[in-house]
Design a protein around this motif. Sequence first.
Motif, mmCIF file in Angstrom:
data_model
loop_
_atom_site.group_PDB
_atom_site.id
_atom_site.type_symbol
_atom_site.label_atom_id
_atom_site.label_comp_id
_atom_site.label_asym_id
_atom_site.label_seq_id
_atom_site.Cartn_x
_atom_site.Cartn_y
_atom_site.Cartn_z
ATOM 1 N N VAL A 106 0.842 -1.203 0.000
ATOM 2 C CA VAL A 106 0.000 0.000 0.000
ATOM 3 C C VAL A 106 0.875 1.250 0.000
ATOM 4 C CG1 VAL A 106 -1.742 1.284 1.304
ATOM 5 C CG2 VAL A 106 -1.915 -1.187 1.090
ATOM 6 N N TRP A 107 1.970 1.251 0.783
ATOM 7 C CA TRP A 107 2.885 2.403 0.806
ATOM 8 C C TRP A 107 3.438 2.664 -0.590
ATOM 9 C CZ3 TRP A 107 7.928 3.418 -0.423
ATOM 10 C CH2 TRP A 107 8.456 4.608 0.047
ATOM 11 N N PHE A 108 3.833 1.611 -1.272
ATOM 12 C CA PHE A 108 4.392 1.733 -2.618
ATOM 13 C C PHE A 108 3.353 2.298 -3.587
ATOM 14 C CE2 PHE A 108 6.197 -0.042 -6.599
ATOM 15 C CZ PHE A 108 7.458 0.519 -6.492
ATOM 16 N N ILE A 109 2.123 1.826 -3.502
ATOM 17 C CA ILE A 109 1.047 2.335 -4.377
ATOM 18 C C ILE A 109 0.764 3.802 -4.070
ATOM 19 C CG2 ILE A 109 -1.413 2.136 -4.892
ATOM 20 C CD1 ILE A 109 -1.084 -0.918 -4.443
ATOM 21 N N LEU A 110 0.691 4.148 -2.786
ATOM 22 C CA LEU A 110 0.432 5.536 -2.411
ATOM 23 C C LEU A 110 1.565 6.462 -2.851
ATOM 24 C CD1 LEU A 110 -1.043 5.130 1.179
ATOM 25 C CD2 LEU A 110 -2.269 5.769 -0.906
ATOM 26 N N ALA A 111 2.778 5.939 -2.880
ATOM 27 C CA ALA A 111 3.914 6.757 -3.299
ATOM 28 C C ALA A 111 3.940 6.960 -4.810
ATOM 29 C CB ALA A 111 5.217 6.103 -2.843
ATOM 30 N N LEU A 112 3.307 6.078 -5.573
ATOM 31 C CA LEU A 112 3.371 6.180 -7.037
ATOM 32 C C LEU A 112 2.153 6.840 -7.678
ATOM 33 C CD1 LEU A 112 4.930 2.753 -8.033
ATOM 34 C CD2 LEU A 112 6.027 4.974 -7.959
ATOM 35 N N VAL A 113 0.975 6.684 -7.100
ATOM 36 C CA VAL A 113 -0.253 7.200 -7.715
ATOM 37 C C VAL A 113 -0.302 8.722 -7.555
ATOM 38 C CG1 VAL A 113 -2.768 7.182 -7.585
ATOM 39 C CG2 VAL A 113 -1.494 5.063 -7.302
ATOM 40 N N PRO A 114 -0.481 9.449 -8.654
ATOM 41 C CA PRO A 114 -0.549 10.910 -8.523
ATOM 42 C C PRO A 114 -1.839 11.351 -7.842
ATOM 43 C CG PRO A 114 -0.953 10.249 -10.790
ATOM 44 C CD PRO A 114 -0.595 9.000 -10.037
ATOM 45 N N GLY A 115 -1.761 12.477 -7.154
ATOM 46 C CA GLY A 115 -2.920 13.014 -6.435
ATOM 47 C C GLY A 115 -3.807 13.827 -7.357
ATOM 48 N N GLN A 116 -4.928 14.248 -6.812
ATOM 49 C CA GLN A 116 -5.839 15.092 -7.562
ATOM 50 C C GLN A 116 -5.303 16.518 -7.556
ATOM 51 O OE1 GLN A 116 -9.498 14.580 -5.455
ATOM 52 N NE2 GLN A 116 -9.787 12.488 -6.188
ATOM 53 N N GLN A 117 -5.380 17.201 -8.667
ATOM 54 C CA GLN A 117 -4.808 18.537 -8.788
ATOM 55 C C GLN A 117 -5.492 19.556 -7.883
ATOM 56 O OE1 GLN A 117 -2.080 19.403 -10.334
ATOM 57 N NE2 GLN A 117 -1.739 17.347 -11.132
ATOM 58 N N SER A 118 -6.784 19.377 -7.617
ATOM 59 C CA SER A 118 -7.525 20.382 -6.856
ATOM 60 C C SER A 118 -7.216 20.337 -5.361
ATOM 61 C CB SER A 118 -9.020 20.208 -7.062
ATOM 62 O OG SER A 118 -9.415 18.931 -6.595
ATOM 63 N N THR A 119 -6.775 19.171 -4.824
ATOM 64 C CA THR A 119 -6.548 19.059 -3.387
ATOM 65 C C THR A 119 -5.083 18.927 -3.031
ATOM 66 O OG1 THR A 119 -6.785 16.647 -3.446
ATOM 67 C CG2 THR A 119 -8.777 17.957 -3.001
#
Length: 122
Positions: A106-119
């Motif tokens: 999960v840490w690896f996925i959270l580190a790779l997936v880009p966030g939403q631009q608005s938040t």
Amino acid sequence: MFNDMFGSFSSGAIGRLRFVGLTLLLSFGFVLVGMALGAGAGIFENAGGDPETAGAGLGMVALLIMLVTGVAVIVGQLNLVAKRSRDIGWPVLPTVVIYLFFSFIVWFILALVPGQQSTQSA
């Protein structure tokens, strides 16, 4: 920095780089505390300390310090995971529960997936 790790669990979002940096900083701090306690125990033993009288007391203090530090690291990690999952747009509570069982994945996925631009905040 401390507000990101130990601030409000129910609000906030952090970016990928800040997430990676803060989680690694928490882990590194935990390792440093363990190394310092181990070095202190080694110095005490080499200085001729009587292990029957003072060793048990020092061991309990070291165990208590590691326990408090470990709880702080876990709370900080879970708070960072909650804020990062909020930034991605995932539900917070299921992500945190899954993180408890599959932390590295999960840490690896959270580190790779880009966030939403608005938040995105950092």
